[in-house]
Design a protein around this motif. Sequence first.
Motif, mmCIF file in Angstrom:
data_model
loop_
_atom_site.group_PDB
_atom_site.id
_atom_site.type_symbol
_atom_site.label_atom_id
_atom_site.label_comp_id
_atom_site.label_asym_id
_atom_site.label_seq_id
_atom_site.Cartn_x
_atom_site.Cartn_y
_atom_site.Cartn_z
ATOM 1 N N ALA A 25 0.833 -1.203 0.000
ATOM 2 C CA ALA A 25 0.000 0.000 0.000
ATOM 3 C C ALA A 25 0.868 1.254 0.000
ATOM 4 C CB ALA A 25 -0.922 0.001 1.218
ATOM 5 N N GLU A 26 1.944 1.219 0.780
ATOM 6 C CA GLU A 26 2.825 2.376 0.860
ATOM 7 C C GLU A 26 3.515 2.616 -0.486
ATOM 8 O OE1 GLU A 26 5.416 2.140 4.186
ATOM 9 O OE2 GLU A 26 5.821 4.291 4.166
ATOM 10 N N PHE A 29 1.054 4.183 -2.728
ATOM 11 C CA PHE A 29 0.888 5.581 -2.353
ATOM 12 C C PHE A 29 2.019 6.421 -2.952
ATOM 13 C CE2 PHE A 29 1.120 8.662 1.478
ATOM 14 C CZ PHE A 29 0.384 9.606 0.803
ATOM 15 N N LEU A 33 1.625 9.358 -5.666
ATOM 16 C CA LEU A 33 2.094 10.715 -5.377
ATOM 17 C C LEU A 33 3.011 11.224 -6.479
ATOM 18 C CD1 LEU A 33 3.045 11.004 -1.623
ATOM 19 C CD2 LEU A 33 1.554 12.495 -2.931
ATOM 20 N N SER A 234 2.615 10.253 6.177
ATOM 21 C CA SER A 234 2.045 9.175 6.982
ATOM 22 C C SER A 234 2.247 9.385 8.471
ATOM 23 C CB SER A 234 2.676 7.840 6.581
ATOM 24 O OG SER A 234 2.771 7.743 5.194
#
Lengths: 270, 108, 274
Positions: A25-26, A29, A33, A234
């Motif tokens: 997921a990171e 992300f 971005l 985060s």
Amino acid sequence: MLDDVILRFATMLDRLGRATIRAVAEFGFAASLFGQALWWIVMGRARRQPVRLAPIVIQCVEIGIAALPIITVLAATIGLMLAIQGIYTLRTFGAESRVTLGIALSTVREFSPLITGILVAGRSGSALAARLGTMRINQEIDALTVMGISPVRFLVVPPLVAMAVMMPLLTLWADLVGLFAAGLYVSAQLQTSLAAYGDELLNILKLNDFMHGLAKSSIFAALITTVGVVNGASVSGGAEGVGRMTTRSVVHAISAIVITDMVFAFMVTR
Amino acid sequence: MNLKTHENNGTVVVSLAGEIDLEHSPSVRKQLMELMFDRRDVLVDMAQVAYIDSSGIASLVEAYQMARKNATRFVLVAVSQPALRVLQLARLDKVFALADTVEAALAG
Amino acid sequence: MNPVQVKNLDTHYGHRHILKDVSLEVRQGEIFVIMGGSGSGKTTLLNHLLGLLRPSSGSVHILGQDINTIGALAKQELRTKMGVAFQSGALFSSMSVGDNIALPLREHTKLDDTTIGIVTRLKLEVVSLAGFADLMPSELSGGMIKRAAFARAIVMDPKLLFCDEPSAGLDPVVAASIDDLILRLRDAMGMSIVVVTHDLDSAFKIADRICVLDKGEVLALDTADAIRASPNERIQNLLNRRTEEAEIDPDAYLRRLLGEKDEDEDEEPMRDHL
């Protein structure tokens, strides 16, 4: 007894699974971005939120100019170190005169981009993470959003562009300083002139070698910015959280740089 | 928004009407500043102003300050209730020269 | 057309049900207070009104537009018509107070620099912070930060203003002056104002209508007087600051004491946007 072991194993698998999902997921992300940042650079004007030059210039000064002294010192040190080790090693074969080849290629292709990347990650990547993290917990990012100002356009694009511009320039500077410092040592040790060393460099180094280092430094620029932004965005849990994510961003950025460096070198030299 | 001007005994009467918002205040500002550069005495008739936002007020402030420097007259006339409330919010009703009617302003 | 229209809003945080079938509307020109204790879901509701969170179901219409379905450009446009004063102020710490307030004008309008400067200082006058434009946010006191945040929230002359806990953390005198400011803004500009607060005194002083939230549900929604006179026991408990005897779920209680976690309870949802 056996039950216990199975339960523990299951718990471990569960944790591993969750950690993997989080990591994926990171990564997603980060990719999203980066994509958004590029999108704003191209489409900003059409969306009535142009990317402005002034904040980019400020970031360039912050990331690039302010890092010059320390880059100069480190690049010179690395150049000297390579010359010392090179001559020491090659002396075993009585081949000291060939030392320039090793120095030239390893500085331009590896050490300059690497040391610049690590330094910028430590100086500017962490600062970026800390700044965004503080803004996150202080609701400043929400404030931007509800004002109708894209946080990506306003906070991510300027450092991204500034890094992309300054990293190759810093790397080029590190090339020059490192080679020069190495040259001083080599010419003194081998009783040759600096001019002869320079001639040798010109014969050895191809444009391709410089491009190899500069291309890597551009990739590092994107990595450092993205890692810094993702970690900063985060942040949760107050000031302590900011500190934790700042540290994490430096560790992640440097790891990413070193691994990417290896992968890049492997792909390009095949 | 609607902006009309006419002359009365050497004094320029600017009549504003409608909504003076972000979109229209730059043109109001431009017209007022031109009159100020010409060192004209100006009355701004605001009876028909339905709405004026901060950028509109800012244009009036800038013009008024210039009039004071030039020692010319700059009077807000018959300010409508909505406009007056906005002026009062920033206590500007105590700052601007105000008049109830154009005739009174011309006489005074 | 009501400036805020919320229909059957349901939201979840992980597996927890936060807002349960919330419906309300804010009328033109009124001061609407959303009141509730901590954990009542009022902050979550505010974040939905601001379009910062996506609901599980239900809709939020702001100034006639569904904030969750309109396009990005329309949303950007819509957001220039609403102002938000955050609880912490959320001033950009790297910019001076003046630059903070001028930012929306610089980003969204083509106004002349002189005009932007005048508007900025005008707003500082309105919130009684004249002469503070060149200070950095870190040099301001708590009450001044709130005022500066108000100045930034109203710099575009929004039709709709949201205030999150305007009086929290301020001494009574400063808190009262913020209440007066909210009343003045509504009277002068005809704004519709939504205030989220747990402060009863402040709520009854400024509110036209009050929505009482409790455990994610709308407990009551009525005029300030009607709320004060409400026979509802839970509302009276809230008004008289009596703590409620929470109903105990023996299963959940025992699990808590034994340190057993509910599934996924500790998992924070991942942020997928900046």
